[in-house]
Design a protein around this motif. Structure first.
Motif, PDB file in Angstrom:
ATOM      1  N   ARG A   1       0.826  -1.215   0.000  1.00 49.34           N
ATOM      2  CA  ARG A   1       0.000   0.000   0.000  1.00 49.34           C
ATOM      3  C   ARG A   1       0.857   1.259   0.000  1.00 49.34           C
ATOM      4  NH1 ARG A   1      -4.535   0.089  -1.690  1.00 49.34           N
ATOM      5  NH2 ARG A   1      -3.256   1.308  -3.094  1.00 49.34           N
ATOM      6  N   GLU A   2       1.963   1.222   0.732  1.00 44.10           N
ATOM      7  CA  GLU A   2       2.856   2.382   0.811  1.00 44.10           C
ATOM      8  C   GLU A   2       3.626   2.591  -0.489  1.00 44.10           C
ATOM      9  OE1 GLU A   2       6.526   4.021   3.662  1.00 44.10           O
ATOM     10  OE2 GLU A   2       5.401   2.220   4.198  1.00 44.10           O
ATOM     11  N   THR A   3       3.848   1.507  -1.233  1.00 42.82           N
ATOM     12  CA  THR A   3       4.692   1.575  -2.427  1.00 42.82           C
ATOM     13  C   THR A   3       3.928   2.024  -3.660  1.00 42.82           C
ATOM     14  OG1 THR A   3       6.061  -0.209  -1.526  1.00 42.82           O
ATOM     15  CG2 THR A   3       6.273   0.232  -3.876  1.00 42.82           C
ATOM     16  N   VAL A   4       2.636   1.676  -3.748  1.00 43.56           N
ATOM     17  CA  VAL A   4       1.849   1.988  -4.942  1.00 43.56           C
ATOM     18  C   VAL A   4       0.990   3.221  -4.689  1.00 43.56           C
ATOM     19  CG1 VAL A   4       1.832  -0.416  -5.670  1.00 43.56           C
ATOM     20  CG2 VAL A   4      -0.053   0.450  -4.251  1.00 43.56           C
ATOM     21  N   SER A   5       0.339   3.700  -5.743  1.00 45.21           N
ATOM     22  CA  SER A   5      -0.540   4.858  -5.630  1.00 45.21           C
ATOM     23  C   SER A   5      -1.736   4.554  -4.727  1.00 45.21           C
ATOM     24  CB  SER A   5      -1.046   5.270  -7.017  1.00 45.21           C
ATOM     25  OG  SER A   5       0.034   5.599  -7.863  1.00 45.21           O
ATOM     26  N   PRO A   6      -2.286   5.560  -4.065  1.00 45.84           N
ATOM     27  CA  PRO A   6      -3.409   5.317  -3.149  1.00 45.84           C
ATOM     28  C   PRO A   6      -4.610   4.655  -3.811  1.00 45.84           C
ATOM     29  CG  PRO A   6      -2.507   7.510  -2.801  1.00 45.84           C
ATOM     30  CD  PRO A   6      -1.840   6.967  -4.023  1.00 45.84           C
ATOM     31  N   GLU A   7      -4.831   4.925  -5.096  1.00 47.37           N
ATOM     32  CA  GLU A   7      -6.002   4.370  -5.789  1.00 47.37           C
ATOM     33  C   GLU A   7      -5.729   3.023  -6.446  1.00 47.37           C
ATOM     34  OE1 GLU A   7      -3.709   6.881  -8.757  1.00 47.37           O
ATOM     35  OE2 GLU A   7      -4.326   7.071  -6.645  1.00 47.37           O
ATOM     36  N   PHE A   8      -4.507   2.519  -6.348  1.00 46.17           N
ATOM     37  CA  PHE A   8      -4.127   1.259  -6.987  1.00 46.17           C
ATOM     38  C   PHE A   8      -4.681   0.095  -6.161  1.00 46.17           C
ATOM     39  CE2 PHE A   8      -0.839  -1.955  -8.278  1.00 46.17           C
ATOM     40  CZ  PHE A   8      -1.014  -1.860  -9.654  1.00 46.17           C
ATOM     41  N   PRO A   9      -5.490  -0.782  -6.759  1.00 47.88           N
ATOM     42  CA  PRO A   9      -6.174  -1.817  -5.972  1.00 47.88           C
ATOM     43  C   PRO A   9      -5.243  -2.924  -5.473  1.00 47.88           C
ATOM     44  CG  PRO A   9      -7.351  -1.360  -8.025  1.00 47.88           C
ATOM     45  CD  PRO A   9      -6.006  -0.709  -8.130  1.00 47.88           C
ATOM     46  N   ILE A  10      -5.483  -3.338  -4.242  1.00 44.44           N
ATOM     47  CA  ILE A  10      -4.830  -4.509  -3.657  1.00 44.44           C
ATOM     48  C   ILE A  10      -5.919  -5.534  -3.360  1.00 44.44           C
ATOM     49  CG2 ILE A  10      -3.473  -5.422  -1.742  1.00 44.44           C
ATOM     50  CD1 ILE A  10      -2.330  -2.614  -1.336  1.00 44.44           C
ATOM     51  N   ILE A  11      -5.788  -6.707  -3.969  1.00 52.34           N
ATOM     52  CA  ILE A  11      -6.704  -7.822  -3.735  1.00 52.34           C
ATOM     53  C   ILE A  11      -5.943  -8.878  -2.938  1.00 52.34           C
ATOM     54  CG2 ILE A  11      -8.169  -9.584  -4.833  1.00 52.34           C
ATOM     55  CD1 ILE A  11      -8.161  -7.764  -7.351  1.00 52.34           C
ATOM     56  N   PHE A  12      -6.607  -9.475  -1.978  1.00 58.74           N
ATOM     57  CA  PHE A  12      -5.975 -10.521  -1.162  1.00 58.74           C
ATOM     58  C   PHE A  12      -6.772 -11.803  -1.325  1.00 58.74           C
ATOM     59  CE2 PHE A  12      -4.843 -12.952   2.576  1.00 58.74           C
ATOM     60  CZ  PHE A  12      -3.493 -12.663   2.772  1.00 58.74           C
ATOM     61  N   ARG A  13      -6.117 -12.858  -1.817  1.00 55.49           N
ATOM     62  CA  ARG A  13      -6.777 -14.159  -1.959  1.00 55.49           C
ATOM     63  C   ARG A  13      -6.450 -15.026  -0.736  1.00 55.49           C
ATOM     64  NH1 ARG A  13      -6.890 -19.123  -6.381  1.00 55.49           N
ATOM     65  NH2 ARG A  13      -9.091 -18.847  -6.845  1.00 55.49           N
ATOM     66  N   TYR A  14      -7.485 -15.617  -0.166  1.00 57.50           N
ATOM     67  CA  TYR A  14      -7.256 -16.499   0.964  1.00 57.50           C
ATOM     68  C   TYR A  14      -8.231 -17.665   0.891  1.00 57.50           C
ATOM     69  CZ  TYR A  14     -11.464 -15.295   3.648  1.00 57.50           C
ATOM     70  OH  TYR A  14     -12.757 -15.167   4.078  1.00 57.50           O
ATOM     71  N   SER A  15      -7.969 -18.681   1.687  1.00 60.86           N
ATOM     72  CA  SER A  15      -8.819 -19.869   1.708  1.00 60.86           C
ATOM     73  C   SER A  15      -8.760 -20.475   3.099  1.00 60.86           C
ATOM     74  CB  SER A  15      -8.345 -20.903   0.682  1.00 60.86           C
ATOM     75  OG  SER A  15      -7.065 -21.427   1.042  1.00 60.86           O
ATOM     76  N   GLN A  16      -9.755 -21.296   3.398  1.00 59.31           N
ATOM     77  CA  GLN A  16      -9.671 -22.158   4.571  1.00 59.31           C
ATOM     78  C   GLN A  16      -8.835 -23.398   4.231  1.00 59.31           C
ATOM     79  OE1 GLN A  16     -11.013 -21.385   7.646  1.00 59.31           O
ATOM     80  NE2 GLN A  16     -13.213 -21.011   7.493  1.00 59.31           N
ATOM     81  N   TRP A  17      -9.124 -24.064   3.131  1.00 57.71           N
ATOM     82  CA  TRP A  17      -8.499 -25.331   2.764  1.00 57.71           C
ATOM     83  C   TRP A  17      -7.074 -25.141   2.234  1.00 57.71           C
ATOM     84  CZ3 TRP A  17      -6.983 -26.416  -2.312  1.00 57.71           C
ATOM     85  CH2 TRP A  17      -7.454 -25.538  -3.296  1.00 57.71           C
ATOM     86  N   LYS A  18      -6.301 -26.200   2.344  1.00 58.26           N
ATOM     87  CA  LYS A  18      -4.932 -26.229   1.827  1.00 58.26           C
ATOM     88  C   LYS A  18      -4.825 -27.372   0.807  1.00 58.26           C
ATOM     89  CE  LYS A  18      -4.859 -23.739   5.497  1.00 58.26           C
ATOM     90  NZ  LYS A  18      -5.366 -22.365   5.323  1.00 58.26           N
ATOM     91  N   GLN A  19      -3.831 -27.305  -0.042  1.00 60.54           N
ATOM     92  CA  GLN A  19      -3.689 -28.349  -1.067  1.00 60.54           C
ATOM     93  C   GLN A  19      -3.508 -29.727  -0.446  1.00 60.54           C
ATOM     94  OE1 GLN A  19      -1.746 -27.516  -5.019  1.00 60.54           O
ATOM     95  NE2 GLN A  19      -0.713 -26.001  -3.761  1.00 60.54           N
ATOM     96  N   GLU A  20      -2.811 -29.797   0.687  1.00 61.83           N
ATOM     97  CA  GLU A  20      -2.566 -31.091   1.326  1.00 61.83           C
ATOM     98  C   GLU A  20      -3.469 -31.319   2.533  1.00 61.83           C
ATOM     99  OE1 GLU A  20       0.489 -28.974   1.089  1.00 61.83           O
ATOM    100  OE2 GLU A  20       2.011 -30.268   0.200  1.00 61.83           O
TER     101      GLU A  20
END
Length: 373
Positions: free
Chosen positions: A218-237
């Motif tokens: 967030r500090e490195t990019v422009s204030p309006e530049f979107p940050i998306i965060f992908r997360y999950s409960q499950w894991k591959q293993e």
């Protein structure tokens, strides 16, 4: 022929959506899918064509396959694209240019695999496997290096540098890969995070590393530049693994990430239609939006009757209706839908759905993986 039901699909999915300063032309995203078609980590013309074809056919937001950040332990293949290096970034710049020319928007998924890596693997054979406690999923003894503060700082810097490069070469935002048992998720999950310092312990402490990465981006990019965060409960293993057993536990994890600067969450499930917690019909994306108020993307076997793990093991999947998906979008339980295998099978999937041509949709055939065209 367009029916009232198909006209409803077009009406709901064709609406634009805002993610910080980005306007996505519709509610359809392409889910990230690893391809290993970039020798030397350099995306070529075939990669640009692969994504621009989907954008030209109506996908509003392309999320690229996972791309390694500039840390030697980030990956385990010399054919997965990297998001650092002059040739690699030049290739990605052409990808973004062609997607924009086709009418779409695009974000790279920035990735560090952590303890999924094994010693000796490419692209940097001498790099150790690193993670919060040096533990692979399901292991009781370390097989890699528990990260020091210097290691943590280096990885945080690598994510920030990759995000800055994405904005510089013309991408519309970034997605941080915090799902499926890779590095950021290894910190979030108690099963792999056994640290006794400020990066381990309760759910909020386990979120600290990911939140610091978000804040650095967030500090490195422009204030309006979107940050998306992908997360999950499950894991591959560990398909049954869970970061949170209750909405309250989930809120404790998501709130620091939102506060650090996440604009949108990409909630990865194996089947989007399944409720996440007892007592509510909301899926993981629905709970994410309810708890954070952020723009939220749902994903998981959209348009297909079967989860993607089985699909990648060679099983086909018949076409599944999306009426329940449209209902949830209409109720504003979440904002966008990411489509994976259905778009892999048919680059025209979005165009067909937006035009109400549901009878032309194709069942998933694992043979499509041979070309990934």
């Amino acid at each position: 022929m367009t029916t009232p039901a198909s006209a409803r699909a077009a009406e709901i999915l064709a609406r634009p959506v805002h993610i910080n300063g980005l306007t996505v032309p519709n509610r359809i995203a392409m889910a990230p899918m690893t391809r290993m078609f970039s020798p030397g980590g350099i995306p070529g013309e075939d990669v640009a064509s692969y994504y621009s074809r989907r954008a030209a056919a109506g996908v509003g937001l392309i999320v690229t396959e996972g791309t390694y950040v500039g840390h030697e332990s980030a990956g385990n293949s010399d054919r997965v694209p990297r998001f650092h290096g002059e040739e690699q970034l030049a290739g990605w710049g052409k990808v973004a240019e062609q997607v924009h020319a086709a009418g779409g928007t695009i974000v790279p998924q920035l990735w560090h695999i952590g303890m999924v890596r094994e010693q000796g693997q490419a692209p940097y054979a001498d790099a150790p496997a690193v993670g919060p406690s040096g533990l692979r999923i399901g292991a009781d003894e370390p097989t890699g290096k528990a990260m020091t503060q210097l290691d943590l700082d280096d990885v945080i810097g690598a994510f920030a540098q990759a995000a800055a490069a994405a904005e510089r070469i013309g991408f519309d935002g970034v997605e941080l890969h915090g799902a499926h048992g890779y590095l950021l998720d290894q910190f979030l999950w108690a099963g792999t995070n056994r640290r006794g310092d400020s990066y381990g312990g309760d759910p909020v402490a386990r979120t600290k590393f990911a939140a610091e990465i978000v804040a650095a981006v967030r500090e490195t990019v422009s204030p309006e530049f979107p940050i998306i965060f992908r997360y999950s409960q499950w894991k591959q293993e560990a398909y049954q693994a869970r970061l949170a057993e209750t909405p309250e536990e989930l809120e404790a994890i998501l709130t620091p990430l939102a506060s650090a600067g996440v604009d949108a969450f990409h909630a990865s499930t194996r089947r989007y239609w399944l409720p996440e917690f007892d007592g509510s019909d909301l899926n993981l994306a629905g709970w994410t939006k309810k708890l954070t108020g952020r723009t939220t993307i749902t994903v998981g076997s959209v348009g297909l009757d079967g989860d993607f793990i089985r699909g990648f093991m060679g099983e086909g999947s018949p076409v599944k209706g999306i009426d329940d998906l449209l209902d949830a979008l209409e109720r504003e339980e979440y904002d966008m839908v990411a489509v994976g295998r259905a778009l892999l099978q048919d680059p025209q999937w979005a165009a067909k759905v937006l035009a109400g041509r549901f009878d032309e949709l194709q069942p998933y055939d694992a043979a499509a993986l041979k070309s990934l065209s």
